[in-house]
Design a protein around this motif. Structure first.
Motif, PDB file in Angstrom:
ATOM      1  N   ARG A 152      14.782 -65.765 -34.397  1.00 32.63           N
ATOM      2  CA  ARG A 152      13.788 -64.694 -34.407  1.00 32.63           C
ATOM      3  C   ARG A 152      12.503 -65.136 -33.705  1.00 32.63           C
ATOM      4  NH1 ARG A 152      13.340 -59.049 -35.535  1.00 32.63           N
ATOM      5  NH2 ARG A 152      11.123 -58.671 -35.216  1.00 32.63           N
ATOM      6  N   SER A 153      12.075 -66.365 -33.947  1.00 35.42           N
ATOM      7  CA  SER A 153      10.857 -66.867 -33.308  1.00 35.42           C
ATOM      8  C   SER A 153      11.010 -66.880 -31.791  1.00 35.42           C
ATOM      9  CB  SER A 153      10.534 -68.275 -33.809  1.00 35.42           C
ATOM     10  OG  SER A 153      10.300 -68.280 -35.202  1.00 35.42           O
ATOM     11  N   VAL A 154      12.164 -67.355 -31.305  1.00 34.40           N
ATOM     12  CA  VAL A 154      12.393 -67.406 -29.857  1.00 34.40           C
ATOM     13  C   VAL A 154      12.461 -65.992 -29.283  1.00 34.40           C
ATOM     14  CG1 VAL A 154      13.957 -68.161 -28.030  1.00 34.40           C
ATOM     15  CG2 VAL A 154      13.590 -69.611 -30.034  1.00 34.40           C
ATOM     16  N   ALA A 155      13.141 -65.100 -29.983  1.00 31.68           N
ATOM     17  CA  ALA A 155      13.273 -63.726 -29.487  1.00 31.68           C
ATOM     18  C   ALA A 155      11.916 -63.038 -29.390  1.00 31.68           C
ATOM     19  CB  ALA A 155      14.211 -62.938 -30.395  1.00 31.68           C
ATOM     20  N   ILE A 207      20.826 -60.762 -20.613  1.00 30.47           N
ATOM     21  CA  ILE A 207      20.773 -61.932 -21.477  1.00 30.47           C
ATOM     22  C   ILE A 207      21.923 -62.864 -21.131  1.00 30.47           C
ATOM     23  CG2 ILE A 207      20.792 -62.741 -23.868  1.00 30.47           C
ATOM     24  CD1 ILE A 207      19.839 -59.902 -24.654  1.00 30.47           C
ATOM     25  N   VAL A 208      21.595 -64.091 -20.763  1.00 35.22           N
ATOM     26  CA  VAL A 208      22.594 -65.088 -20.416  1.00 35.22           C
ATOM     27  C   VAL A 208      22.787 -65.984 -21.634  1.00 35.22           C
ATOM     28  CG1 VAL A 208      23.226 -66.957 -18.852  1.00 35.22           C
ATOM     29  CG2 VAL A 208      21.897 -65.008 -18.000  1.00 35.22           C
ATOM     30  N   GLY A 209      23.902 -65.799 -22.319  1.00 36.28           N
ATOM     31  CA  GLY A 209      24.158 -66.529 -23.566  1.00 36.28           C
ATOM     32  C   GLY A 209      23.917 -65.626 -24.751  1.00 36.28           C
ATOM     33  N   LEU A 210      24.964 -65.335 -25.507  1.00 35.02           N
ATOM     34  CA  LEU A 210      24.835 -64.371 -26.599  1.00 35.02           C
ATOM     35  C   LEU A 210      25.090 -65.037 -27.948  1.00 35.02           C
ATOM     36  CD1 LEU A 210      24.011 -61.414 -26.388  1.00 35.02           C
ATOM     37  CD2 LEU A 210      26.410 -60.775 -26.630  1.00 35.02           C
ATOM     38  N   GLY A 211      24.459 -66.210 -28.124  1.00 38.76           N
ATOM     39  CA  GLY A 211      24.451 -66.849 -29.435  1.00 38.76           C
ATOM     40  C   GLY A 211      23.410 -66.185 -30.319  1.00 38.76           C
ATOM     41  N   ALA A 212      22.914 -66.931 -31.292  1.00 38.98           N
ATOM     42  CA  ALA A 212      21.963 -66.349 -32.242  1.00 38.98           C
ATOM     43  C   ALA A 212      20.703 -65.855 -31.555  1.00 38.98           C
ATOM     44  CB  ALA A 212      21.618 -67.379 -33.314  1.00 38.98           C
ATOM     45  N   VAL A 213      20.167 -66.659 -30.613  1.00 34.63           N
ATOM     46  CA  VAL A 213      18.952 -66.253 -29.906  1.00 34.63           C
ATOM     47  C   VAL A 213      19.221 -65.036 -29.035  1.00 34.63           C
ATOM     48  CG1 VAL A 213      17.264 -66.921 -28.158  1.00 34.63           C
ATOM     49  CG2 VAL A 213      17.875 -68.526 -29.965  1.00 34.63           C
ATOM     50  N   GLY A 214      20.290 -65.080 -28.252  1.00 31.78           N
ATOM     51  CA  GLY A 214      20.603 -63.955 -27.379  1.00 31.78           C
ATOM     52  C   GLY A 214      20.816 -62.666 -28.145  1.00 31.78           C
ATOM     53  N   GLN A 215      21.491 -62.747 -29.291  1.00 33.54           N
ATOM     54  CA  GLN A 215      21.704 -61.551 -30.100  1.00 33.54           C
ATOM     55  C   GLN A 215      20.388 -61.024 -30.665  1.00 33.54           C
ATOM     56  OE1 GLN A 215      25.197 -61.495 -32.785  1.00 33.54           O
ATOM     57  NE2 GLN A 215      25.772 -63.445 -31.841  1.00 33.54           N
ATOM     58  N   ALA A 216      19.492 -61.932 -31.064  1.00 28.27           N
ATOM     59  CA  ALA A 216      18.191 -61.493 -31.586  1.00 28.27           C
ATOM     60  C   ALA A 216      17.365 -60.825 -30.490  1.00 28.27           C
ATOM     61  CB  ALA A 216      17.436 -62.685 -32.173  1.00 28.27           C
ATOM     62  N   VAL A 217      17.397 -61.403 -29.281  1.00 26.40           N
ATOM     63  CA  VAL A 217      16.697 -60.773 -28.154  1.00 26.40           C
ATOM     64  C   VAL A 217      17.269 -59.385 -27.892  1.00 26.40           C
ATOM     65  CG1 VAL A 217      16.273 -60.895 -25.665  1.00 26.40           C
ATOM     66  CG2 VAL A 217      16.053 -62.955 -27.066  1.00 26.40           C
ATOM     67  N   GLY A 218      18.590 -59.281 -27.867  1.00 29.87           N
ATOM     68  CA  GLY A 218      19.220 -58.004 -27.589  1.00 29.87           C
ATOM     69  C   GLY A 218      18.889 -56.952 -28.625  1.00 29.87           C
ATOM     70  N   HIS A 219      18.853 -57.337 -29.897  1.00 29.29           N
ATOM     71  CA  HIS A 219      18.555 -56.372 -30.958  1.00 29.29           C
ATOM     72  C   HIS A 219      17.122 -55.842 -30.834  1.00 29.29           C
ATOM     73  CE1 HIS A 219      18.936 -54.520 -34.934  1.00 29.29           C
ATOM     74  NE2 HIS A 219      17.694 -54.927 -35.140  1.00 29.29           N
ATOM     75  N   ILE A 220      16.170 -56.759 -30.649  1.00 32.74           N
ATOM     76  CA  ILE A 220      14.775 -56.323 -30.518  1.00 32.74           C
ATOM     77  C   ILE A 220      14.593 -55.471 -29.262  1.00 32.74           C
ATOM     78  CG2 ILE A 220      12.398 -57.103 -30.152  1.00 32.74           C
ATOM     79  CD1 ILE A 220      13.066 -59.581 -31.802  1.00 32.74           C
ATOM     80  N   ALA A 221      15.231 -55.894 -28.165  1.00 31.66           N
ATOM     81  CA  ALA A 221      15.078 -55.176 -26.898  1.00 31.66           C
ATOM     82  C   ALA A 221      15.616 -53.762 -26.987  1.00 31.66           C
ATOM     83  CB  ALA A 221      15.790 -55.943 -25.785  1.00 31.66           C
ATOM     84  N   ALA A 222      16.801 -53.614 -27.571  1.00 30.07           N
ATOM     85  CA  ALA A 222      17.436 -52.305 -27.627  1.00 30.07           C
ATOM     86  C   ALA A 222      16.793 -51.393 -28.659  1.00 30.07           C
ATOM     87  CB  ALA A 222      18.926 -52.469 -27.923  1.00 30.07           C
ATOM     88  N   HIS A 223      16.572 -51.939 -29.862  1.00 27.41           N
ATOM     89  CA  HIS A 223      16.117 -51.094 -30.964  1.00 27.41           C
ATOM     90  C   HIS A 223      14.602 -51.024 -31.087  1.00 27.41           C
ATOM     91  CE1 HIS A 223      20.214 -50.620 -32.551  1.00 27.41           C
ATOM     92  NE2 HIS A 223      20.396 -51.888 -32.192  1.00 27.41           N
TER      93      HIS A 223
END
Length: 326
Positions: free
Chosen positions: A96-99, A145-161
């Motif tokens: 979450r912090s990275v995202a 997003i290049v890499g869909l681990g925990a950080v990538g998924q958190a970035v994607g969630h914040i970005a989309a929603h």
């Protein structure tokens, strides 16, 4: 009394957890010779700085090297495994912090915050306000997003929603895509994205992934955000693209050489945000990483295996080194 060596101070909550389990010491320096010497009588090493491979050869009582965080590149896993030392990490706890850092830097680049703030302070109100004419909104853009681990998924969630971005991703695993995330090849992602976020681990496959050829495929106003590892990007190619105005800008938190030399070209660009490998560091994430590392250390000292064991092939030999467990 058992010795727990940490390369850096731990969060107070983690320190308190370890108080009854052993003698917690913080390394006096981070050079290979000092770390090797101070780990010689350690039972556990908690890692926030690169460990030299030779550390494992001389540490006869060492049970585990535990990463204070997710990335294992700071631990020479082959050397640890050869010495029958357990390797563990604390994945996902700083995602979450990275995202949030990713979204912060994307907004700062799009709103030209660096030059606005500089000119506002140096030249006055109108000079700062003038930059607003060339800023851009985040909503509606495509983030790749290049890499869909925990950080990538958190970035994607914040970005989309949170920001109504179109989200695409590329990943090694063929897992089902999270909601509102589409999969693309790396080349298609680079070509179609307005914002490219690197969240992948550093491996032989990802080293130099953002090459001269891929940078040339990026949109003229595209932004590159790197929160993975420095060597994922070809620095010379990125610097050349920035000098020629071929891309819109970059936000870089990680580098091939750290600390980044003060005269490095990245510091000379108004459209580059440089941060000192701090995307994942907040009060909350440091608590979670520290507590996670302490929990793993306590398990090992109690004769159990860590939850997030990353070299399970070592267990048989490890049990021979410590047959009585605790």
């Amino acid at each position: 009394m058992r010795k727990i060596l940490s390369t850096h101070p731990l969060h107070p909550r983690a320190t308190a957890m370890l108080a009854g389990a052993g003698r917690l010491e913080v390394a006096s320096a981070l050079d290979p010779r000092t770390l090797t010497g101070e780990a010689r009588d350690a039972d556990i090493v908690i890692v926030r700085a690169p460990l030299p491979p030779e550390l494992f050869a001389g540490a006869s009582s060492l049970r585990a090297a535990i990463r204070h965080g997710a990335g294992l590149d700071m631990i020479p896993v082959e050397a640890a495994t050869a010495a029958s030392v357990l390797v563990a990490n604390v994945p996902a706890v700083n995602a979450r912090s990275v995202a949030e850092h990713v979204m912060f830097t994307a907004l700062a680049l799009l709103r030209r915050f660096r030059v606005m703030d500089r000119d506002l302070r140096a030249k006055g109100w109108l000079a700062g306000r003038e930059h607003a004419n060339s800023t851009s909104e985040l909503a509606g853009k495509t983030i790749g997003i290049v890499g869909l681990g925990a950080v990538g998924q958190a970035v994607g969630h914040i970005a989309a929603h949170g920001f109504d971005l179109n989200v695409v991703a590329t990943t090694r695993s063929l897992r089902p895509a999270p909601e509102r995330v589409g999969f693309l090849s790396i080349d298609a992602l680079v070509e179609q994205s307005d914002i490219i976020v690197l969240c992948c681990p550093l491996t032989e496959e990802t080293r130099g992934l953002i090459s001269r050829e891929r940078i040339a495929r990026m949109k003229p106003n595209a932004l590159l955000i790197n929160v993975s590892r420095g060597p994922v990007v070809d620095d010379e190619a990125l610097i050349e693209a920035l000098q020629k105005g071929r891309i819109g800008g970059a936000a870089l938190d990680v580098f091939s050489t750290q600390p980044l030399p003060p005269n490095h070209p990245y510091f000379g660009f108004d459209n580059v945000i440089v941060t000192p490998h701090m995307a994942g560091i907040t009060e909350e994430s440091m608590m979670r990483m520290g507590v996670g590392a302490a929990n793993e250390a306590l398990l090992v000292l109690a004769g159990k295996l860590p939850v997030n064991l990353r070299n399970p092939e070592v267990v048989e030999h490890y049990r021979r080194r410590f047959p009585t467990g605790g």
